[in-house]
Design a protein around this motif. Structure first.
Motif, PDB file in Angstrom:
ATOM      1  N   ARG A 172      -8.569 -11.022  -0.252  1.00  0.00           N
ATOM      2  CA  ARG A 172      -7.403 -10.985  -1.138  1.00  0.00           C
ATOM      3  C   ARG A 172      -6.148 -11.467  -0.423  1.00  0.00           C
TER       4      ARG A 172
ATOM      5  N   GLU B   6     -13.018  -7.235   1.112  1.00  0.00           N
ATOM      6  CA  GLU B   6     -12.286  -7.589  -0.104  1.00  0.00           C
ATOM      7  C   GLU B   6     -10.785  -7.671   0.169  1.00  0.00           C
ATOM      8  N   ALA B   7     -10.273  -6.775   1.019  1.00  0.00           N
ATOM      9  CA  ALA B   7      -8.848  -6.799   1.353  1.00  0.00           C
ATOM     10  C   ALA B   7      -8.498  -8.057   2.141  1.00  0.00           C
TER      11      ALA B   7
ATOM     12  N   THR C 188     -16.379  -3.045   6.298  1.00  0.00           N
ATOM     13  CA  THR C 188     -16.910  -2.489   5.062  1.00  0.00           C
ATOM     14  C   THR C 188     -16.629  -3.465   3.926  1.00  0.00           C
ATOM     15  N   THR C 189     -17.262  -3.236   2.786  1.00  0.00           N
ATOM     16  CA  THR C 189     -17.006  -4.088   1.624  1.00  0.00           C
ATOM     17  C   THR C 189     -15.537  -4.033   1.234  1.00  0.00           C
ATOM     18  N   GLU C 190     -14.935  -2.843   1.330  1.00  0.00           N
ATOM     19  CA  GLU C 190     -13.520  -2.699   0.975  1.00  0.00           C
ATOM     20  C   GLU C 190     -12.631  -3.513   1.907  1.00  0.00           C
ATOM     21  N   THR C 191     -12.953  -3.497   3.220  1.00  0.00           N
ATOM     22  CA  THR C 191     -12.162  -4.267   4.178  1.00  0.00           C
ATOM     23  C   THR C 191     -12.319  -5.762   3.922  1.00  0.00           C
TER      24      THR C 191
ATOM     25  N   ASP D 169       0.851  -1.188   0.000  1.00  0.00           N
ATOM     26  CA  ASP D 169       0.000   0.000   0.000  1.00  0.00           C
ATOM     27  C   ASP D 169       0.889   1.240   0.000  1.00  0.00           C
TER      28      ASP D 169
END
Length: 212
Positions: free
Chosen positions: A138, A134-135, A129-132, A56
């Motif tokens: 992954r 997905e992370a 959250t959706t972003e968390t 990141d």
């Protein structure tokens, strides 16, 4: 200019010779491979050289150096449950893994579930959250062994939010009213495991071998 190298010199040796003739100071090369001394602007290239799966650009310099320093130890356990658990710990200490043979009812072989417990003593719903999600999917997909598939479940009272993740594919989200529970009818710490972390069955295939 005449070279002192033999005709069979490698391209790397010829590059070093050229650098030395140009007056380039090669004493700093060792510092480039040291996460503590590598220049900050070179850290992304060092991370690439060490095959860090997630980087990141928004991390602080300290976080970047820590990630690079942990790359080799992490690669030594990559593909194991310990590697997946280390990834989860980076996100939240309550994230947990339930292997197929630990679940009640038992899951399909070579699958596992990443669980995010909710409730007063669990993980706050605002965290995931959706972003968390997905992370997490992954990074776990990059750390686990290639054979196993997993579901990511965030339990919300009577229902659960389920992110399905197969292999290294990104997860999709839908609602589910079921979540596997850990079978606490036996002591799983004494079950014999293979090098891949799978339980060893008795010859008739009906029970797990134990150390006691």
């Amino acid at each position: 200019m005449t070279s002192l190298l033999p005709p069979n010199a490698t391209s790397g040796e010829r590059a070093l010779e050229t650098a030395m003739r140009s007056g380039i100071d090669l004493s700093a090369v060792g510092d480039l491979w040291n996460p503590a001394t590598c220049p900050a602007d070179v850290l992304p290239f060092l991370a690439w050289g060490l095959a860090i799966s997630h980087w990141d650009a928004g991390w602080t310099e300290s976080q970047k150096r820590t990630a690079v320093a942990g790359a080799i130890p992490f690669h030594q356990i990559k593909g194991t449950r310990a590697a997946a658990e280390e990834v989860l710990a980076r996100f939240h200490p309550l994230l947990d893994i339930v292997e197929w043979w630990e679940a009640n009812p038992r899951r399909e072989p070579f699958t596992f579930e990443v669980r995010a417990p909710a409730g007063p003593e669990g993980i706050d719903a605002s965290f995931l959250t959706t972003e968390t999600a997905e992370a997490i999917i992954r990074d776990v997909a990059a750390a686990k062994n290639a054979r196993s598939h997993f579901d990511f479940v965030f339990a919300l009272e009577a229902q659960a939010t389920l992110w399905i993740a197969g292999g290294a594919l990104p997860g999709t989200m839908h609602r589910a009213d079921y979540v596997a529970e850990i079978d606490e009818s036996r002591d799983w710490s004494i079950v014999l495991l293979t090098e891949d972390g799978e339980p060893i069955l008795t010859p008739d295939g009906t029970e797990f071998l134990e150390t006691e």
